[in-house]
Write a protein that holds these residues in place. Sequence first.
Motif, PDB file in Angstrom:
ATOM      1  N   UNK A  21       0.818  -1.217   0.000  1.00 47.39           N
ATOM      2  CA  UNK A  21       0.000   0.000   0.000  1.00 47.39           C
ATOM      3  C   UNK A  21       0.847   1.261   0.000  1.00 47.39           C
ATOM      4  N   UNK A  22       2.064   1.156   0.549  1.00 49.43           N
ATOM      5  CA  UNK A  22       2.918   2.333   0.681  1.00 49.43           C
ATOM      6  C   UNK A  22       4.015   2.397  -0.369  1.00 49.43           C
ATOM      7  N   UNK A  23       3.918   1.532  -1.402  1.00 50.85           N
ATOM      8  CA  UNK A  23       4.798   1.672  -2.552  1.00 50.85           C
ATOM      9  C   UNK A  23       6.226   1.203  -2.359  1.00 50.85           C
ATOM     10  N   UNK A  24       6.481   0.333  -1.397  1.00 50.34           N
ATOM     11  CA  UNK A  24       7.857  -0.144  -1.210  1.00 50.34           C
ATOM     12  C   UNK A  24       8.298  -0.966  -2.415  1.00 50.34           C
ATOM     13  N   UNK A  25       9.539  -0.768  -2.890  1.00 48.07           N
ATOM     14  CA  UNK A  25       9.969  -1.420  -4.136  1.00 48.07           C
ATOM     15  C   UNK A  25      10.154  -2.924  -4.028  1.00 48.07           C
ATOM     16  N   UNK A  84      -5.584  15.950  -8.602  1.00 49.91           N
ATOM     17  CA  UNK A  84      -4.581  14.959  -8.974  1.00 49.91           C
ATOM     18  C   UNK A  84      -3.660  14.626  -7.817  1.00 49.91           C
ATOM     19  N   UNK A  85      -3.212  15.658  -7.087  1.00 44.39           N
ATOM     20  CA  UNK A  85      -2.341  15.430  -5.933  1.00 44.39           C
ATOM     21  C   UNK A  85      -3.052  14.603  -4.874  1.00 44.39           C
ATOM     22  N   UNK A  90      -3.973  10.043  -1.090  1.00 43.12           N
ATOM     23  CA  UNK A  90      -4.851   9.004  -0.546  1.00 43.12           C
ATOM     24  C   UNK A  90      -4.240   7.620  -0.715  1.00 43.12           C
ATOM     25  N   UNK A  91      -3.570   7.419  -1.843  1.00 44.39           N
ATOM     26  CA  UNK A  91      -2.982   6.100  -2.107  1.00 44.39           C
ATOM     27  C   UNK A  91      -1.880   5.773  -1.111  1.00 44.39           C
ATOM     28  N   UNK A  92      -1.179   6.797  -0.627  1.00 44.55           N
ATOM     29  CA  UNK A  92      -0.072   6.570   0.299  1.00 44.55           C
ATOM     30  C   UNK A  92      -0.426   6.932   1.746  1.00 44.55           C
ATOM     31  N   UNK A  93      -1.693   7.210   2.007  1.00 44.43           N
ATOM     32  CA  UNK A  93      -2.130   7.438   3.375  1.00 44.43           C
ATOM     33  C   UNK A  93      -1.851   8.824   3.912  1.00 44.43           C
ATOM     34  N   UNK A  94      -1.658   9.804   3.044  1.00 35.89           N
ATOM     35  CA  UNK A  94      -1.412  11.176   3.483  1.00 35.89           C
ATOM     36  C   UNK A  94      -2.694  12.007   3.424  1.00 35.89           C
ATOM     37  N   UNK A  95      -2.786  12.970   4.326  1.00 31.71           N
ATOM     38  CA  UNK A  95      -3.848  13.955   4.283  1.00 31.71           C
ATOM     39  C   UNK A  95      -3.295  15.274   3.756  1.00 31.71           C
ATOM     40  N   UNK A  96      -4.186  16.154   3.339  1.00 29.58           N
ATOM     41  CA  UNK A  96      -3.778  17.425   2.766  1.00 29.58           C
ATOM     42  C   UNK A  96      -4.242  18.564   3.657  1.00 29.58           C
ATOM     43  N   UNK A  97      -3.333  19.517   3.918  1.00 34.13           N
ATOM     44  CA  UNK A  97      -3.665  20.724   4.670  1.00 34.13           C
ATOM     45  C   UNK A  97      -3.541  21.906   3.726  1.00 34.13           C
ATOM     46  N   UNK A  98      -4.650  22.614   3.517  1.00 27.21           N
ATOM     47  CA  UNK A  98      -4.686  23.754   2.616  1.00 27.21           C
ATOM     48  C   UNK A  98      -4.920  25.014   3.438  1.00 27.21           C
ATOM     49  N   UNK A  99      -3.961  25.965   3.367  1.00 28.13           N
ATOM     50  CA  UNK A  99      -4.027  27.156   4.207  1.00 28.13           C
ATOM     51  C   UNK A  99      -3.876  28.422   3.384  1.00 28.13           C
ATOM     52  N   UNK A 100      -4.628  29.461   3.749  1.00 27.34           N
ATOM     53  CA  UNK A 100      -4.372  30.798   3.210  1.00 27.34           C
ATOM     54  C   UNK A 100      -3.765  31.633   4.326  1.00 27.34           C
ATOM     55  N   UNK A 101      -2.776  32.438   3.967  1.00 24.19           N
ATOM     56  CA  UNK A 101      -2.078  33.233   4.976  1.00 24.19           C
ATOM     57  C   UNK A 101      -1.966  34.677   4.503  1.00 24.19           C
ATOM     58  N   UNK A 305       1.992  13.781 -10.302  1.00 27.47           N
ATOM     59  CA  UNK A 305       3.441  13.625 -10.369  1.00 27.47           C
ATOM     60  C   UNK A 305       4.139  14.437  -9.287  1.00 27.47           C
ATOM     61  N   UNK A 306       3.663  15.646  -9.022  1.00 25.01           N
ATOM     62  CA  UNK A 306       4.267  16.459  -7.968  1.00 25.01           C
ATOM     63  C   UNK A 306       4.106  15.783  -6.607  1.00 25.01           C
ATOM     64  N   UNK A 307       2.924  15.229  -6.345  1.00 24.67           N
ATOM     65  CA  UNK A 307       2.691  14.540  -5.078  1.00 24.67           C
ATOM     66  C   UNK A 307       3.600  13.327  -4.940  1.00 24.67           C
ATOM     67  N   UNK A 308       3.780  12.572  -6.028  1.00 23.40           N
ATOM     68  CA  UNK A 308       4.662  11.403  -5.979  1.00 23.40           C
ATOM     69  C   UNK A 308       6.099  11.808  -5.694  1.00 23.40           C
ATOM     70  N   UNK A 309       6.568  12.885  -6.363  1.00 23.41           N
ATOM     71  CA  UNK A 309       7.935  13.356  -6.123  1.00 23.41           C
ATOM     72  C   UNK A 309       8.115  13.778  -4.668  1.00 23.41           C
TER      73      UNK A 309
END
Length: 341
Positions: A21-25, A84-85, A90-101, A305-309
């Motif tokens: 699930x976490x993409x280990x090679x 896309x990100x 979601x595939x790697x179990x990460x959440x997204x935090x979107x902030x305006x400052x 692609x940016x999220x994967x990198x």
Amino acid sequence: MNLKELSQNLGLSPTTVSRALNGYPEVSEATRQRVLAAARQHNYRPNTRAKGLATGQAMSIGHVIPISRQDAMVNPVFGDFIAGAAETYARFGYEMILSTVADGDEADVYRSLKARGAVDGIVVHEVRREDTRLELLGEIALPFVVHGRSSEYDGEYSWVDVNNRSAFRRATRFLLDLGHRRIGLVNGDEEMDFAWRRRRGYEAAIMEAGIAVDPALCSSAQMTDAHGYRSARAMLGLPNPPTAFLSASLISALGIHQAVQEAGLTMGRDISIVTHDDALSYLQNGGDVPIYTATRSSVRQAGRQAASLLIERIANPDAPHRQELLEASLVVGRSTGPAPA
């Protein structure tokens, strides 16, 4: 369903399922696909909090937008990139935090996010030619990936970008090949690196054709339909108006089209329009035959692609930086034709 139950269902160890699930090679592609299919079938989602406690990570990715640029958040381009990100997160179990400052507070926000361990990495948006954020993020050792590039920053960093200069040089040459010699450029804000590169591509093609660049045929501002309308209306009012327009976005092209219609002209016959449309999900460029001739590059794919990198950098912060340059295709629609006699 939890990880143990999913593992039992597959007849695999929890460790193998977790690594798949976490993409280990070290997990075979066949096993990975089998695990992913089972996870989708049973609607399994990793327990982000438990994973974070086990790894010492926040399991979150940050996207920080200054208030002065918050209009970008309602732009379909930004929405598609985030979509896309999010697929990759979601595939790697990460959440997204979107902030305006508040403008000027970005540096403090990045330092705070790092000090609190609130995020594991940052995606940098709205990149300027001279962008101090990249040096700051490197100094505080917060992993980051840039959507775009910063021409005046010499440091090493990871990025995903479309070849804007090449795309606009090709689009301008297409119009030149149709006989157009007065081509108006309705660009984005040229403090932004992508717009500056697009201007360079346009100018290169114009000068290669032996034509002097006319500043009266160039405008730049945030990419809105109002900007497209005002720019096209002003250019069409010149003593020697353009016979074609090159637009930095489909949104601006809609404004250009409105000005063309109000001037009593017909798009594709009296005036040609080429736009960059980014293959947007929520702002379609017609059906099987596009309305607008366009340079096209999927911004949703750029988000993936940016999220994967970034996830790779979080896992291996000392690995060499990676850069991915995407090429845009030119799709011919109904908005272009030979220059009028």
